[in-house]
Design an enzyme around this catalytic site. Structure first.
Site, short mmCIF file in Angstrom:
data_model
loop_
_atom_site.label_atom_id
_atom_site.label_comp_id
_atom_site.label_asym_id
_atom_site.label_seq_id
_atom_site.Cartn_x
_atom_site.Cartn_y
_atom_site.Cartn_z
N CYS A 79 0.83 -1.21 0.00
CA CYS A 79 0.00 0.00 0.00
C CYS A 79 0.86 1.26 0.00
O CYS A 79 1.86 1.35 0.72
CB CYS A 79 -0.93 -0.02 1.22
SG CYS A 79 -1.98 1.43 1.28
N CYS A 86 0.79 5.00 6.74
CA CYS A 86 0.22 4.83 8.09
C CYS A 86 1.27 4.10 8.95
O CYS A 86 1.66 2.97 8.62
CB CYS A 86 -1.06 4.00 8.02
SG CYS A 86 -2.20 4.57 6.73
N CYS A 121 0.94 0.42 10.26
CA CYS A 121 0.48 -0.65 9.36
C CYS A 121 1.61 -1.42 8.68
O CYS A 121 2.51 -0.85 8.05
CB CYS A 121 -0.44 -0.06 8.29
SG CYS A 121 -1.21 -1.32 7.27
N CYS A 142 -16.24 -9.09 6.31
CA CYS A 142 -15.55 -7.84 6.00
C CYS A 142 -14.33 -8.15 5.13
O CYS A 142 -13.53 -9.03 5.47
CB CYS A 142 -15.07 -7.16 7.28
SG CYS A 142 -16.37 -6.96 8.49
N CYS A 174 -19.12 -6.04 4.20
CA CYS A 174 -18.40 -4.79 4.50
C CYS A 174 -17.10 -4.78 3.69
O CYS A 174 -16.46 -5.83 3.54
CB CYS A 174 -18.12 -4.71 6.00
SG CYS A 174 -17.21 -3.22 6.47
N CYS A 184 -18.82 2.57 8.67
CA CYS A 184 -18.09 1.90 9.76
C CYS A 184 -16.83 2.73 9.95
O CYS A 184 -15.96 2.77 9.07
CB CYS A 184 -17.76 0.47 9.35
SG CYS A 184 -16.69 -0.37 10.55
N ARG A 217 -17.43 -1.91 18.08
CA ARG A 217 -16.70 -3.16 17.79
C ARG A 217 -15.38 -3.23 18.54
O ARG A 217 -14.51 -2.37 18.34
CB ARG A 217 -16.43 -3.27 16.28
CG ARG A 217 -17.71 -3.27 15.48
CD ARG A 217 -17.51 -3.53 14.00
NE ARG A 217 -18.77 -3.30 13.31
CZ ARG A 217 -19.71 -4.21 13.11
NH1 ARG A 217 -19.51 -5.46 13.48
NH2 ARG A 217 -20.84 -3.91 12.51
N1 SAM Z 1 -6.39 0.54 3.33
C1 SAM Z 1 -7.66 0.67 3.88
C2 SAM Z 1 -7.77 1.80 4.86
O1 SAM Z 1 -6.81 2.19 5.44
O2 SAM Z 1 -8.89 2.26 5.06
C3 SAM Z 1 -8.17 -0.61 4.51
C4 SAM Z 1 -7.31 -1.49 5.38
S1 SAM Z 1 -6.69 -0.76 6.86
C5 SAM Z 1 -5.55 -2.00 7.34
C6 SAM Z 1 -8.02 -0.79 8.01
C7 SAM Z 1 -7.83 -0.25 9.39
O3 SAM Z 1 -7.16 -1.20 10.21
C8 SAM Z 1 -6.97 0.99 9.57
O4 SAM Z 1 -7.68 2.14 9.27
C9 SAM Z 1 -6.60 0.94 11.03
O5 SAM Z 1 -7.54 1.65 11.81
C10 SAM Z 1 -6.65 -0.56 11.36
N2 SAM Z 1 -5.30 -1.08 11.62
C11 SAM Z 1 -4.35 -1.33 10.71
N3 SAM Z 1 -3.22 -1.79 11.29
C12 SAM Z 1 -3.44 -1.81 12.62
C13 SAM Z 1 -2.66 -2.17 13.74
N4 SAM Z 1 -1.39 -2.57 13.60
N5 SAM Z 1 -3.21 -2.09 14.97
C14 SAM Z 1 -4.50 -1.69 15.11
N6 SAM Z 1 -5.29 -1.33 14.08
C15 SAM Z 1 -4.78 -1.38 12.84
FE1 SF4 Z 2 -2.65 1.27 3.46
FE2 SF4 Z 2 -2.40 0.10 5.82
FE3 SF4 Z 2 -2.82 2.73 5.67
FE4 SF4 Z 2 -4.81 1.01 4.99
S1 SF4 Z 2 -3.90 1.28 7.00
S2 SF4 Z 2 -4.17 2.85 3.91
S3 SF4 Z 2 -3.58 -0.67 4.12
S4 SF4 Z 2 -1.00 1.62 4.91
#
Ligand code: SAM
Ligand code: SF4
Ligand code: DTB
Length: 337
Positions: free
Chosen positions: A61, A65, A68, A105, A137, A197, A269
């Protein structure tokens, strides 16, 4: 300062302010637990929705973030893979349904949805999940108005798009998009008639004020998001936040209880980080208003409690879950309010 006596939080409001919310978050725990339970009992049954999560496209991606493992900026060793085929995904949905999940989801590690073959497959997956009589979802990053309306037409129940943290703290966590980008997508989802959500993560290094600020944004949405995932950070090796200290379970309980008071009817949730919570801490979260969990032994790139252990836990607590899935293993004695 908010006084704590029963029934002070009896209405649904959309004008909560940060200081009021901070007062609730900081209440003596024993009062906060009492108030949130009262709200929960007034507006909901003690019924937990089981939602299974499946990573349709993992890794690569373009967003940064810092929590992530799927970001190209992380050094995490994850099993990246391109998008799974429609039939493979639907097979996972069938398995989840057979295990008792009501909602399926699907996650894509994308900055935004692009039109083309992958998007067409996403629409087929949504239709297929709905044909299984499950809620569908999707979480796949930003989307356009047109994409939102195509997803609505395909029958999508909800789109997950988290705000993660406060507007003030956001740029410490993500720099490749703005808070406003997130809000714009959420508006497009809502305008298309899809349930929103939207929630966040605790344990990113934010203050209690930031948590209140995130909850202020969520609880000022009118209507409230139908679903509010509260994640606690899973500090994944290789991400920018790998060294962050584990969140104390009481912080999770406070966040859930406050979200329940502010958004009485939303599904709150209890999301990532559940593996680190004791049975007792999870029970307190349910008691204070959490009414959904991610169900299944994997989240996106990290693990989660098993189907079986969750069914055992819920049965032990005596809360209801999926009424269409009652076997001798899962049946709980009927719950009286
Ligand atoms: N890329 C899309 C987005 O960011 O909306 C979808 C996938 S993203 C992994 C979905 C959500 O998972 C993120 O917005 C974040 O809130 C949560 N998330 C991701 N990594 C995480 C982590 N290591 N610990 C807790 N929550 C996490
Ligand atoms: Fe990409 Fe992870 Fe950020 Fe979702 S949370 S936008 S998968 S980097
Ligand atoms: C949400 O709020 N939490 C889920 C779901 N929505 C997509 C994701 C949690 C991811 C936890 C880290 C991982 O497994 O990579």
């Amino acid at each position: 300062m908010i006084k704590s006596n029963n029934q002070i939080f009896s209405e649904i409001r959309f004008d909560w302010d940060r200081n009021e919310i901070l007062d609730i978050l900081n209440m003596p725990l024993i009062n906060l637990m009492w108030e949130s339970q009262n709200v929960h009992r007034k507006f909901n049954k003690y019924q937990i929705q089981l939602a299974s999560l499946y990573s349709v496209k993992t890794g690569g991606c373009e967003e940064d973030c810092s929590y992530c493992s799927q970001s190209i900026y992380s050094a995490s060793e994850i099993k990246s893979h391109p998008q799974f085929e429609v039939e493979e995904v639907l097979e996972r949905a069938r398995i989840a349904k057979n295990e008792g999940a009501e909602r399926f989801c699907m996650g894509w590690a994308w900055r935004e949805i692009r039109d083309g073959k992958s998007f067409e497959s996403m629409l087929k997956m949504v239709k297929g999940v709905k044909d299984l009589k499950m809620e569908a979802c999707v979480t796949a990053g930003m989307l356009t108005e047109e994409q939102a309306s195509k997803l609505a037409e395909a029958g999508l129940t909800a789109y997950n798009h988290n705000l993660d943290t406060s507007p003030e703290y956001y740029q410490n966590i993500i720099t490749t998009r703005t808070y406003q980008d997130r809000l714009d997508t959420i508006k497009r989802v809502r305008d298309a008639g899809i349930n929103v959500c939207c929630g966040g993560i605790i344990g990113l290094g934010e203050t209690n004020g930031d948590r209140a600020s995130l909850l202020e944004v969520l609880s000022n949405m009118n209507p409230h998001p139908e679903s509010v995932p509260i994640n606690s950070l899973v500090a994944i090796e290789g991400t920018g936040l790998e060294d962050k200290q584990e969140v104390d379970s009481i912080q999770m309980i406070r966040m859930i209880a406050t979200a329940r008071i502010l958004m009485p009817k939303s599904k709150i949730r209890l999301s990532a980080g559940r593996e680190k919570l004791s049975k007792e801490a999870q029970i307190l979260c349910f008691q204070c208003g959490a009414n959904s969990i991610f169900y299944g032994d994997e989240l996106l790139t990290t693990s989660n409690p098993s189907f079986e252990s969750d069914r055992k836990l819920l049965k032990e607590i005596g809360v209801l879950f999926n009424k269409d899935f009652e076997t001798s293993e899962t049946k709980c004695s009927s719950y009286e309010r």
